[in-house]
Motif scaffolding. Structure first.
Motif, mmCIF file in Angstrom:
data_model
loop_
_atom_site.group_PDB
_atom_site.id
_atom_site.type_symbol
_atom_site.label_atom_id
_atom_site.label_comp_id
_atom_site.label_asym_id
_atom_site.label_seq_id
_atom_site.Cartn_x
_atom_site.Cartn_y
_atom_site.Cartn_z
ATOM 1 N N TRP A 171 38.135 33.067 65.571
ATOM 2 C CA TRP A 171 37.162 32.122 66.143
ATOM 3 C C TRP A 171 35.748 32.491 65.726
ATOM 4 O O TRP A 171 34.923 31.632 65.410
ATOM 5 N N ALA A 172 35.435 33.803 65.686
ATOM 6 C CA ALA A 172 34.084 34.226 65.319
ATOM 7 C C ALA A 172 33.758 33.908 63.871
ATOM 8 O O ALA A 172 32.595 33.828 63.491
ATOM 9 N N THR A 175 32.306 28.693 61.231
ATOM 10 C CA THR A 175 30.889 28.316 61.287
ATOM 11 C C THR A 175 30.746 26.831 61.600
ATOM 12 O O THR A 175 31.658 26.033 61.372
ATOM 13 N N LYS A 177 30.579 25.371 64.517
ATOM 14 C CA LYS A 177 31.194 24.901 65.768
ATOM 15 C C LYS A 177 30.129 24.774 66.845
ATOM 16 O O LYS A 177 29.131 25.499 66.845
ATOM 17 N N PRO A 178 30.260 23.798 67.803
ATOM 18 C CA PRO A 178 29.267 23.633 68.884
ATOM 19 C C PRO A 178 29.323 24.826 69.840
ATOM 20 O O PRO A 178 30.359 25.462 70.000
ATOM 21 N N THR A 179 28.178 25.093 70.458
ATOM 22 C CA THR A 179 28.127 26.217 71.411
ATOM 23 C C THR A 179 28.776 25.877 72.738
ATOM 24 O O THR A 179 29.158 26.763 73.499
ATOM 25 N N SER A 180 28.906 24.569 73.087
ATOM 26 C CA SER A 180 29.548 24.169 74.335
ATOM 27 C C SER A 180 30.183 22.799 74.146
ATOM 28 O O SER A 180 29.833 22.043 73.236
#
Length: 327
Positions: A171-172, A175, A177-180
């Motif tokens: 997951w980390a 790149t 991807k939305p923060t929430s």
């Protein structure tokens, strides 16, 4: 009956001679186990010096273990057949020289045979001696070295080929991807939530609840006087504090009254009874008739003599104790 004569003595505290003695007076200090005597006379019976004369604390004993302090000179040194073997034995110089000749020097020693040393922890980089075990361990740590770049990074981009086509990505590592994530709005009635109404029916209301079974609550701190619920433990503690560990025969008002003889004027009764007793602070000076009291105790005329002027005339004295006191 044998008579007893006791020297001036000290059984605990500081070692050494007493500060003062009469000429010829003896004193024993059990702290250093030494007998001292007053020597000389200053003209008033006082010793001008105090010297040790006996005891294992001041003189060497023929048997037993002792600790000898200070520098000692021996007229005859131990023989070669008397080499020291114990921690407190005397050591001859020749024995010391012989022992030192078999030791290595701290500066640039020359070892023989197969000298050993502790093996350092792997990776140590200091002036510590490296054993053969440490060297072999360090060499083995290099490994075979078969990771060829041309084999595992064929496009020469600095990344292992297998990592570029991994089946799953962490997951980390993703790149962009939305923060929430904003949840969808929705609502449900109580009936639409399974078991919610049943769970609510099992709860007590805040206003005038009718509890059943054996309800519990936190026990208030001793001495609390508020609207906080009082548990049975709180009540028992308050009653226990009132009784204050009184014995079973005196933990009620009726039992206390019986212990006082049901006398409403108990304090006056006790005061009147004490008034007829001798006062401890008077040390028998308030005896109504001292002569009669001495006679009743079987004391003769010696009881009225001063301690430093007792007159004894004639006869024999047996079983006495002469005590020199302590220092």
């Amino acid at each position: 009956m044998a008579n007893t004569i006791q020297l001036k003595r000290r059984v605990s505290g500081v070692a050494g001679a007493p500060a003062a003695l009469k000429s010829g007076e003896l004193a024993h200090n059990e702290v250093d186990n030494t007998v001292y005597v007053g020597k000389g006379d200053d003209g008033a019976g006082n010793a001008t010096s105090i010297v040790p004369v006996a005891g294992s604390g001041g003189f060497l004993a023929l048997v037993g273990t002792q600790t000898v302090s200070g520098a000692k000179t021996f007229s005859t040194a131990p023989k070669s057949s008397q080499d020291a073997s114990g921690g407190t034995d005397l050591v001859r110089k020749s024995q010391v020289d012989s022992l030192l000749s078999a030791k290595a020097s701290l500066a640039s020693p020359t070892f023989t045979g197969s000298p050993t040393a502790p093996t350092a922890v792997a990776g140590t980089d200091s002036t510590q001696i490296a054993t053969t075990a440490f060297v072999n361990q360090a060499i083995a740590g290099f490994g075979a070295g078969d990771m060829a770049k041309s084999t595992y990074d064929t496009d020469n981009d600095g990344k292992v080929d297998a990592a570029e086509v991994a089946d799953a990505a962490p997951w980390a590592g993703i790149t962009g991807k939305p923060t929430s994530f904003t949840p969808s709005s929705h609502s449900h009635s109580i009936a639409q939530v399974t078991g919610l109404q049943t769970a609510l029916d099992a709860k007590a209301p805040l206003a005038s609840p009718a509890l059943s079974g054996t309800p519990t609550a936190p026990t208030a701190t001793a001495g609390t006087n508020t609207t906080q619920i009082a548990t049975t433990a709180f009540v028992a503690a308050e009653i226990g504090a009132l009784i204050d560990a009184a014995p079973g025969a005196m933990d009620t008002l009726n039992e206390l009254a019986a212990a006082l003889g049901d006398d409403p004027n108990f304090a006056t009764t006790v005061t009147n009874a004490l008034a007829s007793k001798l006062a401890a602070a008077s040390n028998l000076s308030d005896l109504p008739n001292k002569t009669t009291a001495r006679s009743n105790l079987g004391l003769g005329s010696m009881a009225t003599q001063n301690a430093n002027a007792v007159a004894i005339t004639g006869g024999a004295i047996n079983g006495i104790t002469l005590d020199g006191g302590t220092f």
